[in-house]
Design a protein around this motif. Structure first.
Motif, short mmCIF file in Angstrom:
data_model
loop_
_atom_site.label_atom_id
_atom_site.label_comp_id
_atom_site.label_asym_id
_atom_site.label_seq_id
_atom_site.Cartn_x
_atom_site.Cartn_y
_atom_site.Cartn_z
N VAL A 1 -2.46 4.32 10.04
CA VAL A 1 -2.65 5.78 9.98
C VAL A 1 -1.54 6.45 10.78
O VAL A 1 -0.93 5.83 11.65
CB VAL A 1 -4.04 6.19 10.50
N VAL A 2 -1.28 7.74 10.49
CA VAL A 2 -0.11 8.39 11.07
C VAL A 2 -0.22 8.62 12.57
O VAL A 2 0.77 8.91 13.23
CB VAL A 2 0.22 9.73 10.37
N LYS A 3 -1.42 8.48 13.11
CA LYS A 3 -1.58 8.70 14.54
C LYS A 3 -2.45 7.60 15.11
O LYS A 3 -3.53 7.32 14.57
CB LYS A 3 -2.24 10.07 14.76
N THR B 1 14.29 0.08 -3.40
CA THR B 1 13.02 0.08 -4.14
C THR B 1 12.04 1.06 -3.51
O THR B 1 11.39 1.86 -4.19
CB THR B 1 12.41 -1.35 -4.11
N ILE B 2 11.94 0.98 -2.19
CA ILE B 2 11.01 1.85 -1.48
C ILE B 2 11.41 3.32 -1.68
O ILE B 2 10.57 4.17 -2.00
CB ILE B 2 10.99 1.50 0.02
N ALA B 3 12.71 3.59 -1.51
CA ALA B 3 13.17 4.98 -1.64
C ALA B 3 12.87 5.51 -3.04
O ALA B 3 12.48 6.69 -3.20
CB ALA B 3 14.67 5.05 -1.34
N ALA B 4 13.03 4.65 -4.06
CA ALA B 4 12.79 5.11 -5.44
C ALA B 4 11.30 5.41 -5.66
O ALA B 4 10.95 6.42 -6.26
CB ALA B 4 13.27 4.05 -6.42
N VAL B 5 10.45 4.54 -5.14
CA VAL B 5 9.01 4.78 -5.29
C VAL B 5 8.59 6.04 -4.54
O VAL B 5 7.84 6.87 -5.06
CB VAL B 5 8.21 3.55 -4.80
N LEU B 6 9.12 6.19 -3.34
CA LEU B 6 8.79 7.40 -2.57
C LEU B 6 9.27 8.64 -3.31
O LEU B 6 8.55 9.64 -3.42
CB LEU B 6 9.44 7.35 -1.18
N ALA B 7 10.51 8.58 -3.82
CA ALA B 7 11.08 9.76 -4.48
C ALA B 7 10.26 10.15 -5.70
O ALA B 7 10.12 11.34 -6.01
CB ALA B 7 12.53 9.48 -4.88
N VAL C 1 9.35 -12.59 13.91
CA VAL C 1 9.73 -12.54 12.50
C VAL C 1 8.86 -11.47 11.84
O VAL C 1 7.65 -11.65 11.70
CB VAL C 1 9.50 -13.90 11.82
N ILE C 2 9.48 -10.37 11.49
CA ILE C 2 8.73 -9.26 10.91
C ILE C 2 8.33 -9.62 9.49
O ILE C 2 9.17 -10.02 8.67
CB ILE C 2 9.60 -7.98 10.91
N LEU C 3 7.04 -9.51 9.19
CA LEU C 3 6.55 -9.85 7.85
C LEU C 3 6.24 -8.61 7.02
O LEU C 3 6.43 -8.60 5.81
CB LEU C 3 5.28 -10.70 7.95
N GLU C 4 5.73 -7.60 7.68
CA GLU C 4 5.23 -6.44 6.94
C GLU C 4 5.22 -5.26 7.90
O GLU C 4 5.03 -5.44 9.10
CB GLU C 4 3.80 -6.76 6.49
N GLU D 1 0.86 -1.19 0.00
CA GLU D 1 0.00 0.00 0.00
C GLU D 1 0.89 1.23 0.00
O GLU D 1 1.89 1.27 0.72
CB GLU D 1 -0.87 0.05 1.27
N TYR D 2 0.51 2.19 -0.80
CA TYR D 2 1.21 3.47 -0.74
C TYR D 2 0.27 4.56 -1.22
O TYR D 2 -0.16 4.54 -2.37
CB TYR D 2 2.48 3.45 -1.60
N ASP D 3 -0.05 5.44 -0.34
CA ASP D 3 -0.89 6.57 -0.69
C ASP D 3 -0.13 7.84 -0.31
O ASP D 3 -0.07 8.21 0.86
CB ASP D 3 -2.22 6.49 0.08
N PRO D 4 0.49 8.49 -1.30
CA PRO D 4 1.33 9.65 -0.97
C PRO D 4 0.57 10.71 -0.17
O PRO D 4 1.14 11.37 0.70
CB PRO D 4 1.72 10.18 -2.35
N GLY D 5 -0.73 10.83 -0.43
CA GLY D 5 -1.52 11.83 0.28
C GLY D 5 -1.69 11.53 1.76
O GLY D 5 -2.02 12.41 2.55
N GLU D 6 -1.44 10.28 2.14
CA GLU D 6 -1.53 9.91 3.56
C GLU D 6 -0.18 9.97 4.26
O GLU D 6 -0.10 9.79 5.47
CB GLU D 6 -2.09 8.49 3.70
N PHE D 7 0.90 10.16 3.49
CA PHE D 7 2.25 10.12 4.06
C PHE D 7 2.56 8.75 4.66
O PHE D 7 3.28 8.65 5.66
CB PHE D 7 2.43 11.17 5.16
N THR D 8 1.98 7.67 4.11
CA THR D 8 2.25 6.34 4.66
C THR D 8 2.45 5.32 3.55
O THR D 8 1.91 5.48 2.45
CB THR D 8 1.07 5.82 5.51
N PHE D 9 3.22 4.29 3.83
CA PHE D 9 3.27 3.13 2.94
C PHE D 9 3.37 1.87 3.79
O PHE D 9 3.76 1.92 4.97
CB PHE D 9 4.46 3.20 1.96
#
Lengths: 479, 344
Positions: free
Chosen positions: B133-135, B66-72, B155-158, B48-56
């Motif tokens: 959500v951010v809060k 990969t993440i940094a490139a998508v964010l950028a 074991v971190i999955l996500e 999930e990535y919604d730039p308008g939410e400031f979250t992925f």
């Protein structure tokens, strides 16, 4: 030997309260819907006394709750019936303030604002600023991971605590974190923040201080619809601006704030938007041009910029007084606290309005728009039969909506007593069952602030000596 | 392994398991004899990535690059500035190692940006903590607990993160403090300024490196004013010079992280001088990053113990050197997180 005599061996009579009148002051917190009478209240002045009190509770299997100023809005500081209240207010010393390391070591009973006041001569402050910051304590802020108006940019209380000494419910002393913003090993301190008193009591806290911004730019805009204000917020975010605060209030909340503080909000607006930029002068000067263009395009009825520090303070006074000001509009009200994805705020507000209408109640809205944190204020009159129940029902429906929209049942007030029924709908049975296991790892007898956070009706762990005091009081049962 | 079920089956197939990512921090993924290395590197993807939410939200094996490139591509970035991005570090490994880069100075570390996590407990239960959500203040903050856990609690999955808008421009500059003491003093003056610095680093020679970030055209005047205010001459730095701080970024050249306070820099630096180890002090001297080979570790370990400091060695085992914080709290949570000691 008894529980009380053990306490009396530790605390002098004036700090070991036993009689009904003295205990009555501790029956409730900021959410007055709940009340319970403790068996005793002790007022420690040293960490040793706190530890001794906790150990006495462990020996006699008496539940306890640490209390600061009792400003919780989720019932988190309501005593456990027939349990012990450990009132932390007199543990209110700032033990050390080190501007070079940008930290303050404090006792948990220190008032939030007192930290920033002490740090101010060095140009520093403590960022978390709940609306109750003039009276709420750091210990309570940590227990409930309190927020405020600046969380999008600065985070919550947990993001500003770097060390803690804790006494667990079994009487063990733990050190978590330290004096550096970096640490080694799992972030147990992060877990402790927001644990609602269920893992024990903080004895000492190390807080991170940050430099106060050089320049603030506070803009107030009025709109004829909430949607327009919401769209303005989306445009600000899309432009890559990161304001220190973005707040929205609706008409009912504006009326309340205006009546209480004469804050000069636009008289005809359905909604006001407050945006505050902060940072180095050059950056704020640049951002304010971009912000002005965005606001201009968003079609406000009017907008203005705070002229000076006093004007800025007045704009914020209206916002920060909104909760209590609603008391002028209605004999009773419920402050709700939920979170939805920020971009769906407009939709959330329409649904809240429809729900309020269905329940035949008025609902004012104040929210931290930058982070999607809603504060619907449900107005009712408890003297009208059924209104309180309808108000509670409406509050519940709003939380269900937040869950359904992928948000949270609380952004900053915590679960406490108020939202226990919604923890499982938000997380699911396995997650909540695991949370209880973690709780029991710290507190096998479930003595620390029992009855908070977890769904009611779940009994504490079985104990060997008869009924739990909560069972005797009829608060809990073994189902 | 590309599903939570297959990862859980693998986890439960061995009494001793070490979750691993891309292996960019070999000392952290080193296994005990007979233990199972459980690689998450195939479990990847931004879900999930919604730039308008400031979250992925992304799976643990997703590469930070990969993440940094998508964010950028949406004008956003990871404000905690994780190390070893180009080398292939994964999101799960970043969380488990809890490492931050020099850019953590401005807005905080990884712990300050993680919002939610899905993970397997040591006995294979799938648990979700935090939110998207951010809060969020509901329930226990398991995502933060997993930061720095080195794969030893779950074991971190996500995970879900908060992100911020990329600044329009950045400006790097240096000032010579003349000596470690002079540089340290300058760092401390700078750290009290309302200058909103992105990075504030110090070299053992007393050179102060800082980085400003903000709107186009604002940075040179800011640097100028800052220099006048603290009485220092800042020279803007061409990012391609050999002195470029990127050459000494944590991870590759500098392999040991030591949490620190400014007051302890002088003694630590004296010890590192005798050991002839390269180092850099980051985030206003809140972290030391030290370059140490396998042969250097025993002496470094001894010095850190003497100074009551702890370190995390990324490249060479043992990973945990010096004096680590008491494991008392970790031992308590382990009763629930890893009752069989599979991940310990």
């Amino acid at each position: 030997m008894s529980f009380i005599s053990d306490l009396q061996a530790i605390f002098p009579p004036d700090r070991c309260l036993l009689d009904g009148a003295a205990l009555a002051a501790y029956e409730s917190d900021g959410l007055t819907a709940f009340a319970a009478t403790p068996r005793a209240v002790v007022v420690p002045v040293t960490r040793e006394e706190v530890v001794a009190a906790v150990r006495v509770c462990a020996v006699w299997a008496v539940p306890f709750m640490a209390r600061g100023s009792g400003t919780s809005l989720s019932g988190g500081a309501v005593p456990v019936e027939d349990g012990l209240v450990i009132a932390m207010n007199q543990m209110n010393r700032i033990l050390r303030l080190d501007p070079q390391a940008r930290l303050a070591v404090v006792e948990p009973g220190v008032i939030n604002l007192a930290v920033s006041q002490a740090a101010a001569p060095h140009g520093l402050y403590f960022a978390p600023d709940p609306s109750s910051q003039q009276i709420c304590t750091i210990g309570g802020n940590v227990a409930f991971n309190s927020g405020g108006a600046h969380c999008l940019k600065y985070g919550m209380t947990a993001n500003h605590v770097i060390g803690a000494t804790i006494v667990t419910p079994t009487g063990e002393i733990l050190e978590c974190g330290g004096e550096s913003v970096e640490s080694l090993g799992p972030d147990c301190l992060g877990l402790f923040c927001g644990s609602e008193g269920l893992f024990g009591i903080a004895l000492e806290l190390t807080l991170r201080l940050i430099p106060k911004a050089e320049l603030f730019h506070t803009l107030l805009a009025g709109y004829d619809s909430t949607d327009k204000a919401g769209e303005a917020v989306s445009a600000i975010i899309a432009a890559g601006i990161l304001p220190g605060a973005i707040e929205i209030m609706d008409r009912l909340a504006i009326d309340a704030a205006e009546a209480a503080t004469h804050c000069g909000y636009p008289p005809n607006a359905a909604t006001v938007l407050i945006v505050e930029l902060e940072g180095p002068i050059e950056q704020v000067e640049s951002e304010k041009q971009r912000l002005a263009a965005i606001i201009e395009q968003s079609g406000p009825l009017e907008s203005r910029v705070a002229r000076d520090a006093d004007d800025r303070a007045l704009i914020w006074k209206g916002r920060k007084s909104a909760f209590s000001a609603v008391g002028r509009l209605s004999p009773d009200f419920i402050v709700q606290d939920g979170v939805v994805p920020r971009s769906r705020l407009g939709e959330a507000l329409r649904r809240i309005a429809a729900l309020a209408q269905d329940h035949g109640l008025r609902c004012a809205n104040v929210f931290h728009a930058g982070d999607g944190n809603l504060h619907p204020l449900i107005l009712f009159d408890a003297s009208v039969p059924g209104e309180h129940e309808r108000g509670e029902a409406l509050a519940g429906r709003i939380l269900e909506m937040c869950i359904e929209m992928g948000g949270s049942i609380t952004g900053e007030h915590g679960v406490g007593l108020e939202k226990r029924a919604f923890l499982t709908p938000m997380f699911g049975e396995p997650d909540v069952a695991f949370m209880r296991e973690v709780r029991r790892a710290f507190d096998p007898a479930e003595l620390a602030n029992p009855g908070k956070m977890f769904p009611s009706g779940e009994a504490p762990a079985l104990q060997s000596h008869g009924l739990h005091p909560l069972e005797k009081a009829g608060i809990i049962s073994r189902e | 392994m590309t599903t939570p079920e297959s990862i859980r089956d693998a986890l439960l197939s061995s009494p001793k398991v070490r979750p691993t990512g891309a292996g960019t921090k070999p000392a952290l993924s080193q296994n005990e004899p007979g233990g199972l290395s459980l690689s998450l590197s195939a479990y990847q993807g931004i879900t999930e990535y919604d730039p308008g939410e400031f979250t992925f939200t992304a799976r643990a094996g997703t590469r930070l690059e990969t993440i940094a490139a998508v964010l950028a591509s949406h004008g956003q970035y990871l404000p905690f500035d994780p190390p070893l991005v180009q080398e292939g570090a994964t999101l799960g490994g970043a969380i488990a190692s809890g490492l931050n880069g020099p850019g953590r100075y401005r807005y905080g570390g990884l712990r300050d940006f993680i919002l939610g996590a899905v993970f397997l407990t040591g006995d294979g239960r799938l648990i979700r903590g935090g939110g998207k959500v951010v809060k969020n203040a509901a329930g226990f903050d398991f995502p933060k607990l997993l930061v720095g856990s080195l794969g030893r609690l779950g074991v971190i999955l996500e995970a879900t993160f908060k992100v911020f808008p990329l600044p329009q421009e950045r400006l790097r500059a240096r000032a010579d403090g003349g000596s470690l003491a002079g540089g340290l003093e300058l760092v401390q003056r700078l750290s009290l300024q309302p200058a909103d610095l992105e990075c504030l680093d110090l070299t053992p020679e007393g050179v102060v490196w800082l980085q400003l970030a903000g709107d186009t055209g604002t940075l040179a005047p800011r640097l100028d004013r800052l220099g006048r205010r603290v009485g220092a001459i800042f020279a803007p730095v061409d990012p391609t010079t050999p002195d470029d701080p990127d050459r000494l970024r944590p991870g590759a050249a500098l392999t040991v992280k030591v949490p620190l306070t400014p007051a302890r820099v002088t003694r630590l630096d004296a010890a590192l001088t005798t050991l002839h180890l390269p180092r850099r002090y980051e985030a206003a001297a809140q972290t030391a990053w030290i370059g140490a080979t396998a042969a250097d570790l025993p002496a470094l370990d001894a010095q850190l113990r003497q100074l009551a400091l702890g370190g995390l060695s990324l490249q060479h085992a043992p990973a945990r050197i010096g004096q680590w914080p008491s494991p008392a709290a970790e031992n308590i949570v382990r009763r629930a997180f890893d009752p069989d000691g599979r991940l310990a």
